[in-house]
Write an enzyme that holds these catalytic residues in place. Structure first.
Site, PDB file in Angstrom:
ATOM      1  N   LYS A 207      -8.584  -1.270   6.287  1.00 12.19           N
ATOM      2  CA  LYS A 207      -8.881  -1.861   4.977  1.00 12.19           C
ATOM      3  C   LYS A 207      -7.964  -3.042   4.687  1.00 12.19           C
ATOM      4  CE  LYS A 207      -8.738   2.362   3.431  1.00 12.19           C
ATOM      5  NZ  LYS A 207      -8.736   3.631   2.696  1.00 12.19           N
TER       6      LYS A 207
ATOM      7  N   ARG B 137     -13.789  13.413   6.992  1.00 12.31           N
ATOM      8  CA  ARG B 137     -12.478  14.043   7.269  1.00 12.31           C
ATOM      9  C   ARG B 137     -12.069  14.958   6.130  1.00 12.31           C
ATOM     10  NH1 ARG B 137      -8.913   9.162   7.581  1.00 12.31           N
ATOM     11  NH2 ARG B 137      -7.263  10.710   7.672  1.00 12.31           N
TER      12      ARG B 137
ATOM     13  N   HIS C 204       0.849  -1.195   0.000  1.00  8.33           N
ATOM     14  CA  HIS C 204       0.000   0.000   0.000  1.00  8.33           C
ATOM     15  C   HIS C 204       0.881   1.241   0.000  1.00  8.33           C
ATOM     16  CE1 HIS C 204      -3.574   2.423   0.738  1.00  8.33           C
ATOM     17  NE2 HIS C 204      -2.773   3.185   1.462  1.00  8.33           N
TER      18      HIS C 204
ATOM     19  N   ASP D 249     -14.781   3.221   7.260  1.00 10.05           N
ATOM     20  CA  ASP D 249     -13.713   4.072   6.739  1.00 10.05           C
ATOM     21  C   ASP D 249     -14.198   4.963   5.604  1.00 10.05           C
ATOM     22  OD1 ASP D 249     -10.932   4.981   6.386  1.00 10.05           O
ATOM     23  OD2 ASP D 249     -11.201   4.022   4.442  1.00 10.05           O
TER      24      ASP D 249
ATOM     25  N   SER E  30      -7.371   4.230   9.191  1.00 10.05           N
ATOM     26  CA  SER E  30      -8.077   4.166   7.912  1.00 10.05           C
ATOM     27  C   SER E  30      -7.405   3.155   6.980  1.00 10.05           C
ATOM     28  CB  SER E  30      -8.079   5.566   7.288  1.00 10.05           C
ATOM     29  OG  SER E  30      -8.355   5.532   5.916  1.00 10.05           O
TER      30      SER E  30
HETATM   31  N1  URA Z   1      -5.388   6.912   2.540  1.00  9.59           N
HETATM   32  C1  URA Z   1      -6.387   6.326   3.220  1.00  9.59           C
HETATM   33  O1  URA Z   1      -6.894   5.297   2.823  1.00  9.59           O
HETATM   34  N2  URA Z   1      -6.810   6.906   4.349  1.00  9.59           N
HETATM   35  C2  URA Z   1      -6.280   8.053   4.828  1.00  9.59           C
HETATM   36  O2  URA Z   1      -6.696   8.503   5.852  1.00  9.59           O
HETATM   37  C3  URA Z   1      -5.238   8.645   4.107  1.00  9.59           C
HETATM   38  C4  URA Z   1      -4.814   8.050   2.967  1.00  9.59           C
END
Ligand code: URA
Length: 422
Positions: free
Chosen positions: A187, A168, A82, A161, A183
């Site tokens: 995932k 946010r 990621h 999320d 966040s």
């Molecule tokens: N990417 C995400 O998935 N969440 C965040 O809060 C920031 C970047």
């Protein structure tokens, strides 16, 4: 619980319990806690932080709001990567097939771009016929056959999320380590990967500009992964300068295919190879000839299988824009600055990105860089070319690039994109 009490606790720098966080995240996802209340809570978290236990509880509470995938039935080990997001960051495209070509399953559940950072799915959708939506059964079958799948995450994984991130985004609470870490990791934990390599960006084109903050984010995420049984590593990488020469969608696919054919820009190759080594090590493969797989067609074969499995034609022509604007050097010298953020914003304004979630993207829009910092240039030499299907967009893109690059004299300090900081 009364959410107002929880907001007061956090406002007054107290810590929330596991039960309180679990209840709050679930109630917000179901709509029992209002957006106004959650906005106050996220701002209190932004200002006062969270303890290690709170971040863990927040992450697991978000995982619990949705389904979890289970790859344990596959005949292969799973590893995932990621990136916290950058300008010109197309690394998933060459990386997923490269790693999968060594017999490891690479499930890349990806997103779309918002603002100046691009989205992997938008890039791949430049390929005629390719589709991002894949069922869980199709995903499992593709991981056994091609080895890699890049697809939409779907709303079933950590739905809290999606809702929280949108909130946010409009309340100035994105740039907050506990919220970013929970966040991203919610995932990834819901996705069920056994191993994960995080590419945490720092610099002007990154979410968190400061290196120390990025390092802290990396540490928090590695801990969250390890605590949840995911073998997790992080590398810190520089996002002051765009990655590679292509910023957009179709042009980033072209550049990725060059890397898979053994060529491509050195910085893209270096990061792809570095991340591939980490992913393979986590899957127990320590002797892989990663560079060889890029030059001998092994990774390219997997790319073709992966694209074909999702309906794409790897040989089809990619979209090309109708309008082009070349920006040239106004003097002789050396390109000493090329800032990721203005180039990312300019590509977005040309149509490569979206301002709202529901906007379409222009797959042919974007910027091709012809020189990188440190390159000598002569007056009149092309520095970069902008592409779009709507010529009215050139002006606003050029505005974004004011001060975004600079030609200096030989011997001046040059802005660098590397090196990687492990
Ligand atoms: N990417 C995400 O998935 N969440 C965040 O809060 C920031 C970047």
């Amino acid at each position: 619980f009364d959410v107002v009490d929880l907001i007061r606790t956090k406002r007054d720098k107290g810590a929330l319990t596991t039960e309180q966080i679990g209840w709050m995240v679930d109630a917000y996802t179901r709509g029992y806690v209002a957006d106004e209340q959650m906005s106050a809570m996220t701002m209190a978290i932004f200002l006062n932080g969270m303890t290690r236990e709170e971040v863990r509880d927040m992450t697991l509470a978000m995982v619990a709001t949705g389904t979890r995938l289970d790859f344990s039935g596959l005949s292969k080990k799973t590893t995932d990567k990621h990136s916290t997001g950058g300008v010109g960051d197309k690394i998933t495209l060459p990386l997923a097939p490269l790693v999968a070509s060594f017999g490891v399953a690479v499930p890349q559940l990806s997103g779309r771009g918002l603002g100046h950072t691009g989205g992997t799915l938008d890039k791949l959708e430049s390929i005629p016929g390719w589709r991002a939506n894949v069922s869980v059964d199709e995903m499992m079958a593709q991981l056994e056959s091609a080895g890699a799948v890049v697809c939409a995450a779907g709303s079933g994984l950590a739905p809290a999320d999606g809702k929280l991130y949108a909130l946010r985004d409009i309340t100035g609470t994105v740039e907050c380590i506990p919220l970013i870490a929970s966040s991203i990791m919610s995932k990834k934990i819901a996705e069920g990967t056994a191993a994960l390599v995080l590419d945490v960006k720092f610099g002007s084109g990154a979410f968190l500009k400061d290196t120390e903050q990025s390092r802290e984010l990396a540490k928090v995420m590695v801990r969250l992964g390890e605590d949840a049984g995911v073998a997790t590593r992080a590398v810190l990488t520089n996002m002051n300068v765009p990655l590679g020469l292509a910023i957009g969608n179709a042009n980033e696919v072209r550049e990725s295919v060059e890397v898979l054919a053994g060529g491509g820009p050195a910085d893209v190759v270096e990061l792809t190879v570095t991340l591939a080594r980490h992913m393979l090590e986590l899957a127990g493969i320590t002797d892989a000839d990663v560079e060889g797989a890029l030059t001998n067609g092994q990774a390219m074969d997997t790319w073709r299988a992966m694209i074909t499995a999702q309906g794409g034609d790897p040989d089809a022509a990619l979209p090309v824009a109708s309008e082009h604007h070349v920006v040239t050097a106004e003097r002789d010298g050396v390109l000493v600055e090329q800032h990721a953020l203005p180039f990312g914003i300019a590509a977005w304004r040309l149509g490569a990105g979206r301002a709202r979630k529901e906007d379409p993207v222009d797959h042919a829009a974007g910027i091709d860089l012809h020189v990188k910092p440190g390159d000598a240039v002569t007056a009149g030499q092309p520095l970069f070319t902008m592409h779009t299907n709507e010529p009215a967009r050139f002006e606003r893109a050029l505005e974004a690039l004011q001060g975004g690059y600079r030609i200096g004299d030989a011997g001046e300090a040059v802005q660098t994109g590397g090196p990687l900081v492990a």
